[in-house]
Scaffold this motif. Structure first.
Motif, PDB file in Angstrom:
ATOM      1  N   ILE A   1       0.833  -1.270   0.025  1.00  0.00           N
ATOM      2  CA  ILE A   1       0.025  -0.044  -0.077  1.00  0.00           C
ATOM      3  C   ILE A   1       0.899   1.223   0.070  1.00  0.00           C
ATOM      4  O   ILE A   1       0.197   2.377   0.542  1.00  0.00           O
ATOM      5  CB  ILE A   1      -0.838   0.121   1.334  1.00  0.00           C
ATOM      6  CG1 ILE A   1      -0.051   0.084   2.596  1.00  0.00           C
ATOM      7  CG2 ILE A   1      -2.137  -1.156   1.166  1.00  0.00           C
ATOM      8  CD1 ILE A   1      -1.091   0.390   3.776  1.00  0.00           C
TER       9      ILE A   1
ATOM     10  N   LEU B   1      -0.622   4.478  -1.492  1.00  0.00           N
ATOM     11  CA  LEU B   1      -1.720   5.045  -0.685  1.00  0.00           C
ATOM     12  C   LEU B   1      -1.280   5.878   0.561  1.00  0.00           C
ATOM     13  O   LEU B   1      -0.314   5.550   1.091  1.00  0.00           O
ATOM     14  CB  LEU B   1      -2.767   4.067  -0.746  1.00  0.00           C
ATOM     15  CG  LEU B   1      -3.344   2.978  -1.660  1.00  0.00           C
ATOM     16  CD1 LEU B   1      -4.219   1.975  -0.938  1.00  0.00           C
ATOM     17  CD2 LEU B   1      -4.108   4.032  -2.373  1.00  0.00           C
TER      18      LEU B   1
ATOM     19  N   GLU C   1     -18.384  -3.847   5.481  1.00  0.00           N
ATOM     20  CA  GLU C   1     -17.558  -2.859   4.771  1.00  0.00           C
ATOM     21  C   GLU C   1     -18.091  -1.470   4.388  1.00  0.00           C
ATOM     22  O   GLU C   1     -19.505  -1.377   4.193  1.00  0.00           O
ATOM     23  CB  GLU C   1     -17.084  -3.355   3.385  1.00  0.00           C
ATOM     24  CG  GLU C   1     -16.424  -4.722   3.957  1.00  0.00           C
ATOM     25  CD  GLU C   1     -15.445  -5.086   2.993  1.00  0.00           C
ATOM     26  OE1 GLU C   1     -14.841  -4.928   1.877  1.00  0.00           O
ATOM     27  OE2 GLU C   1     -14.573  -6.114   3.677  1.00  0.00           O
TER      28      GLU C   1
ATOM     29  N   ASP D   1     -14.774  10.306   0.309  1.00  0.00           N
ATOM     30  CA  ASP D   1     -13.370   9.830   0.048  1.00  0.00           C
ATOM     31  C   ASP D   1     -12.941   9.079   1.161  1.00  0.00           C
ATOM     32  O   ASP D   1     -11.869   8.297   0.828  1.00  0.00           O
ATOM     33  CB  ASP D   1     -12.321  11.324   0.214  1.00  0.00           C
ATOM     34  CG  ASP D   1     -12.644  12.284  -1.122  1.00  0.00           C
ATOM     35  OD1 ASP D   1     -13.470  11.472  -1.968  1.00  0.00           O
ATOM     36  OD2 ASP D   1     -12.190  13.238  -1.230  1.00  0.00           O
TER      37      ASP D   1
ATOM     38  N   LYS E   1     -14.123   5.391   0.205  1.00  0.00           N
ATOM     39  CA  LYS E   1     -13.594   4.962  -1.067  1.00  0.00           C
ATOM     40  C   LYS E   1     -11.895   4.381  -0.629  1.00  0.00           C
ATOM     41  O   LYS E   1     -11.745   3.328  -1.149  1.00  0.00           O
ATOM     42  CB  LYS E   1     -13.440   6.072  -1.909  1.00  0.00           C
ATOM     43  CG  LYS E   1     -14.668   6.337  -2.760  1.00  0.00           C
ATOM     44  CD  LYS E   1     -14.533   7.368  -3.950  1.00  0.00           C
ATOM     45  CE  LYS E   1     -15.729   8.199  -4.269  1.00  0.00           C
ATOM     46  NZ  LYS E   1     -15.466   9.467  -4.955  1.00  0.00           N
ATOM     47  N   LEU E   2     -11.283   5.065  -0.038  1.00  0.00           N
ATOM     48  CA  LEU E   2      -9.880   4.897   0.282  1.00  0.00           C
ATOM     49  C   LEU E   2      -9.895   3.523   1.254  1.00  0.00           C
ATOM     50  O   LEU E   2      -9.061   2.766   0.943  1.00  0.00           O
ATOM     51  CB  LEU E   2      -9.359   6.061   1.331  1.00  0.00           C
ATOM     52  CG  LEU E   2      -7.750   5.750   1.835  1.00  0.00           C
ATOM     53  CD1 LEU E   2      -7.005   5.777   0.338  1.00  0.00           C
ATOM     54  CD2 LEU E   2      -7.398   6.834   2.385  1.00  0.00           C
TER      55      LEU E   2
ATOM     56  N   ARG F   1     -12.302   1.031   1.288  1.00  0.00           N
ATOM     57  CA  ARG F   1     -12.412  -0.167   0.440  1.00  0.00           C
ATOM     58  C   ARG F   1     -11.397  -0.440  -0.556  1.00  0.00           C
ATOM     59  O   ARG F   1     -11.119  -1.738  -0.508  1.00  0.00           O
ATOM     60  CB  ARG F   1     -13.810   0.254  -0.602  1.00  0.00           C
ATOM     61  CG  ARG F   1     -15.282   0.505   0.211  1.00  0.00           C
ATOM     62  CD  ARG F   1     -16.252   0.131  -0.705  1.00  0.00           C
ATOM     63  NE  ARG F   1     -16.421   1.433  -1.736  1.00  0.00           N
ATOM     64  CZ  ARG F   1     -16.969   2.389  -1.489  1.00  0.00           C
ATOM     65  NH1 ARG F   1     -17.540   2.620  -0.591  1.00  0.00           N
ATOM     66  NH2 ARG F   1     -17.114   3.459  -2.568  1.00  0.00           N
ATOM     67  N   GLU F   2     -10.450   0.537  -0.970  1.00  0.00           N
ATOM     68  CA  GLU F   2      -9.369   0.339  -1.747  1.00  0.00           C
ATOM     69  C   GLU F   2      -8.440  -0.616  -1.050  1.00  0.00           C
ATOM     70  O   GLU F   2      -7.982  -1.468  -1.471  1.00  0.00           O
ATOM     71  CB  GLU F   2      -8.919   1.578  -2.394  1.00  0.00           C
ATOM     72  CG  GLU F   2      -7.722   1.440  -3.431  1.00  0.00           C
ATOM     73  CD  GLU F   2      -7.231   2.665  -3.733  1.00  0.00           C
ATOM     74  OE1 GLU F   2      -7.924   3.678  -3.732  1.00  0.00           O
ATOM     75  OE2 GLU F   2      -6.199   2.605  -4.804  1.00  0.00           O
ATOM     76  N   PHE F   3      -8.220   0.094   0.363  1.00  0.00           N
ATOM     77  CA  PHE F   3      -7.443  -0.523   1.258  1.00  0.00           C
ATOM     78  C   PHE F   3      -7.788  -1.979   1.484  1.00  0.00           C
ATOM     79  O   PHE F   3      -6.930  -2.919   1.448  1.00  0.00           O
ATOM     80  CB  PHE F   3      -7.419   0.354   2.449  1.00  0.00           C
ATOM     81  CG  PHE F   3      -6.452  -0.493   3.767  1.00  0.00           C
ATOM     82  CD1 PHE F   3      -5.148  -0.676   3.670  1.00  0.00           C
ATOM     83  CD2 PHE F   3      -7.406  -0.778   4.862  1.00  0.00           C
ATOM     84  CE1 PHE F   3      -4.385  -1.450   4.537  1.00  0.00           C
ATOM     85  CE2 PHE F   3      -6.594  -1.802   5.870  1.00  0.00           C
ATOM     86  CZ  PHE F   3      -5.176  -1.979   5.803  1.00  0.00           C
TER      87      PHE F   3
ATOM     88  N   SER G   1      -9.375  -4.165  -0.290  1.00  0.00           N
ATOM     89  CA  SER G   1      -9.505  -4.994  -1.481  1.00  0.00           C
ATOM     90  C   SER G   1      -7.845  -5.456  -1.581  1.00  0.00           C
ATOM     91  O   SER G   1      -7.725  -6.546  -1.851  1.00  0.00           O
ATOM     92  CB  SER G   1     -10.036  -4.512  -2.687  1.00  0.00           C
ATOM     93  OG  SER G   1      -9.240  -3.507  -3.240  1.00  0.00           O
ATOM     94  N   ILE G   2      -6.918  -4.538  -1.401  1.00  0.00           N
ATOM     95  CA  ILE G   2      -5.496  -4.780  -1.360  1.00  0.00           C
ATOM     96  C   ILE G   2      -5.419  -6.076  -0.285  1.00  0.00           C
ATOM     97  O   ILE G   2      -4.518  -6.852  -0.546  1.00  0.00           O
ATOM     98  CB  ILE G   2      -4.634  -3.670  -1.325  1.00  0.00           C
ATOM     99  CG1 ILE G   2      -5.096  -2.543  -2.428  1.00  0.00           C
ATOM    100  CG2 ILE G   2      -3.238  -3.844  -1.238  1.00  0.00           C
ATOM    101  CD1 ILE G   2      -4.327  -1.392  -2.437  1.00  0.00           C
TER     102      ILE G   2
END
Lengths: 394, 394
Positions: free
Chosen positions: B141, B144, B184, B190, B193-194, B196-198, B200-201
Motif C-alpha cells: 500500500i 496509498l 464494509e 473519500d 473509498k480509500l 474500500r481500496e485498502f 481490497s488490497i
C-alpha cells in the motif's frame, strides 16, 4: 434544594457564625501552625462536643478573595456570583448603593498637559492627601448624583446614582499603560453622559495638583441580583463587623448590619448581646487573625487567636443552639497572603458526633465528621444542626 | 476558571509530575498492600513535608483505562474528553496523526472462502507473525496515503491520511460475531473509498495466509479537538515516557515528548536532567509498577516501588518547586487489572501543612490535607503550590 426543605415557622433556634478572618495557616515554628501553637483553653473545651472538618471556599487549589470567601460562608456558590470590583469597593468604603446605581473603583492618576497618562497611580499619594483632594472634589460635584469616598493611597470608591434603570456601555477608562490617553465613555446613554460631566469637573478642580490631577475609573458594576440571605434560608440575620469590606458583603446579601459603640471585639460582643433577642442568625466577624497573617506576623496571629478564645465564654453564655467557628480562607503567616488551603471549622451543637478532633487546628480538623467540603454547603449544616430543615423525601 | 487566574508571566517555578503507573493496591500479605510492604526510605523522608490525599480518576467505583487516567492527571475531565480507541492505538504505536486524518484499530482476522468471518482475532497470532505480515502489507500500500503499524498479537494501528477536511460516515467493519460478513463502508465519500481500496488490497495480499487473511477495523476516530495543556495552563511541558501509549497521550495534549537514550528509568532521569532548563512542567512516567500489578506479581510490584524510591534523591537534587508522586489508577496485584480504588498522592512543596501521613500508602494518604478529590483537579494544586495562580475575586 434547601429552599424546599426549610421549616416554615415555629423554629426559634439561634445560630452564630463566627468568622476569624484568614483563620487557617501553615507550619511556622517547630512544624506547628499558628492555631497549633496558640493556647485556646475555651475552644479546646468545646471541640470534643463539636463536629469538625475543613472547607474549600472556591475550588481545590484556588485562593479566594474576601468577597468570594464570605459569599461562600453565607451559602452562595462564589463561582456563580462574581461580584464586580466597583461594588465591593463602594460597599467596602461604606457608600450606599441603590438598585439602579453604577459603582466604580477609581485611581487618582497623573496626566500631562496633553491629557496623556503619566502615572496611573499618581505616585501612590498618601491617604491623607487623598482625603483632602476627595473632600474638595466632593464639594465641586455636590449638585450631581454622585457619591465618592477615599480609599487607601490613590484609591477611591464612586457611586453614580440613578433613580430608574439606565443602559450602560461603560468600560474601564484606565488605558492600562502609561503614555496613552484615558478611554473616556463615548456613549449617548445617561450613564456615559454623567461620567463625562464628572470627569470634566475632575479635570478642572484638580488641574493644579502636582500628582493627583485626574481620575481613572475601573470595574464598573451594579448591585448584583442576588436573593437575600433571609429569604433564601428563612432566617432573620444580622452582621456584626467593624471593617467596611465585611459590612459591605453582608449588606450585599441583605443582612442587617449592626453598628457597635466602638471598634474592639469587646464592643462587637456587646452588640451581639444586646441584639440577641432580635435575630436568629448572627454573623460575627473578627478581623485581627487575617491582618496579622497578611503582615507575616505569626506571633500577632497567635495572640489574636488567643484573644478571641478569651471572649468565647461570653458568647457561649448566650446559649446559642449552633455556633460555627471558622475562617473565610486561610492566611498563612509564612505566605503573607490569602491561600488555597482548606479552612478548619467547628460546629458546636447538641447533635454532633464529636470526639474526632482534639483541637480546632488544621491537622485535627482533617479527622472530623464533616470531612473536606465546599464552603457554600456550610449553611446546610448550620440549618440542619439548628433543626431548621425538613426531611428530604418520604 | 483556572484560565483567568493564571499568572501571565514572571513565574519560573518548576513542577514534576511523577506517575508510577497503577500505583495503588490492596492487601496481599499480612493485610498489607504493596506500598505498605515496600521499603521506601526516600519517599518516607519527604512525606512529612508533603500534602497527601487520594484521587479518583473518573468517578466513584469506576475503573479507568490508562487514557482517562492520564487525561485526568493532566487536568482534563475524562468524562468530557472521550478519546476514540483508534486514536489511542495509533498514537500509542507511534504513528503520526494529522488534523484531518482518520485513525482506526485493526484486528487481523480469518475469513472463509465466501468472505465470512471465521475467527475475529486470527487465532491470536504471535506478534512476530503480525510484524512480518504488516511489513508485506505496508509494501503493497506504499502508494496509498495510509500508515499501518503492528501492535501486540493480532492488533494493528492504522492512519488514513487526508490533507483537507473529509466527511466520514465510517462504522466498525467488525461484525462482532463470527459467521457473519464484515461490514464494509458503503459511502461515496473519500474516506469510505480509500478504505474500500485498502481492504481490497488486504484481501489480495493476505489471501494465502492461513490465519491472518483479512483485517477488521474498529474505533474510527479523528484527532480530538482538545486545548493544549500548555495553552490551558500556561506551562511549557514535556513528557518523559518509554511506552508508546503514554507518549501518545502526552502528544494528544500537546506536550513535547522527549526521547531517552535507552528504556531504563535511569535513562529517563538522565533525560529529565538534561531537559531541566528548557521546560517548567515535566511528566515522568514509570511503567514497572503497573505491569507487575497486571501480572499479579506483587513481589515484582514491591521491588518496582523500591527501585523507583532509589531514584528519588536524584530527582530531588534538581530542586523542583513542586513534585507530585502518584498513579494514573490503582492496579492491585490480587486483581491483576486496573481498579476503581482511589490513588494515593503526595505533593511536595514549601507550602504544605504536612505531618498528616507517615508514608505514601493507601491508608496513610487517607489522613492527608488533600482529602479525596477528583484527579483532574490535581493540576489546580500543582499550579497553586508553584504560585502560578492569582487570587479569585477581591
Amino acid at each position: 434544594m434547601i429552599k424546599n426543605l426549610l421549616k416554615k415557622d415555629g423554629v426559634s433556634s439561634k445560630i452564630v457564625l463566627i468568622v476569624l478572618d484568614g483563620l487557617g495557616g501553615l507550619p511556622i515554628k517547630d512544624g506547628m501552625t499558628e492555631l497549633e501553637i496558640a493556647k485556646t483553653p475555651n475552644l479546646d473545651k468545646i471541640v470534643s462536643f463539636s463536629a469538625t472538618g475543613c472547607h474549600i471556599p472556591v475550588d481545590f487549589g484556588i485562593t479566594p478573595g474576601s468577597g468570594p470567601g464570605h459569599l461562600a460562608l453565607f451559602g452562595y456558590d462564589p463561582t456563580k456570583f462574581q461580584i464586580g470590583r466597583g461594588i465591593l469597593e463602594a460597599l467596602g468604603l461604606g457608600l450606599e448603593v441603590g438598585p439602579y446605581d453604577i459603582t466604580a473603583r477609581g485611581n487618582y492618576a497623573t496626566i500631562d498637559k496633553d491629557g496623556k497618562v503619566v502615572d496611573r497611580r499618581a505616585g501612590r499619594i498618601k491617604t491623607e492627601e487623598n482625603i483632602e483632594i476627595t473632600q474638595k472634589l466632593s464639594q465641586a460635584i455636590k449638585n450631581l448624583p454622585i457619591s465618592i469616598k477615599s480609599g487607601k493611597e490613590h484609591r477611591l470608591g464612586l457611586v453614580f446614582h440613578f433613580n430608574k434603570p439606565v443602559e450602560s456601555t461603560l468600560k474601564d477608562t484606565d488605558p492600562q499603560s502609561e503614555g496613552l490617553f484615558p478611554k473616556e465613555p463615548e456613549g449617548n446613554d445617561d450613564a456615559s453622559k454623567l461620567i463625562r460631566e464628572f470627569l470634566s469637573i475632575v479635570k478642572k478642580v484638580l488641574k493644579d495638583q502636582e500628582k493627583a490631577n485626574y481620575i481613572l475609573l475601573r470595574g464598573f458594576a451594579r448591585m448584583p441580583e442576588i436573593e437575600s440571605f433571609n429569604s433564601k434560608f428563612n432566617l432573620k440575620s444580622c452582621a456584626i463587623a467593624v471593617y467596611p469590606m465585611y459590612k459591605g458583603i453582608a449588606k450585599l446579601v441583605g443582612m442587617e448590619v449592626l453598628n457597635s459603640n466602638g471598634e474592639s471585639f469587646k464592643d462587637q460582643i456587646n452588640t451581639l448581646k444586646s441584639a440577641w433577642g432580635d435575630y436568629d442568625f448572627f454573623f460575627l466577624h473578627y478581623k485581627k487573625t487575617d491582618s496579622a497573617g497578611e503582615d507575616g506576623n505569626y506571633e500577632l496571629k497567635i495572640s489574636a487567636i488567643e484573644e478571641f478564645d478569651s471572649y468565647l465564654p461570653e458568647i457561649m453564655s448566650l446559649n446559642p443552639n449552633v455556633i460555627a467557628i471558622t475562617g473565610d480562607h486561610s492566611t498563612p503567616s509564612i505566605m503573607k497572603s490569602h491561600s488555597w488551603h482548606p479552612v478548619p471549622v467547628l460546629i458546636y451543637s447538641k447533635f454532633t458526633l464529636g470526639k474526632t478532633s482534639q483541637r480546632l487546628t488544621e491537622r485535627e480538623c482533617l479527622k472530623g465528621e464533616l470531612g473536606i467540603f465546599p464552603t457554600y454547603k456550610l449553611i446546610n449544616y448550620l440549618l440542619a444542626h439548628s433543626l431548621r430543615l425538613e426531611k428530604f423525601g418520604a
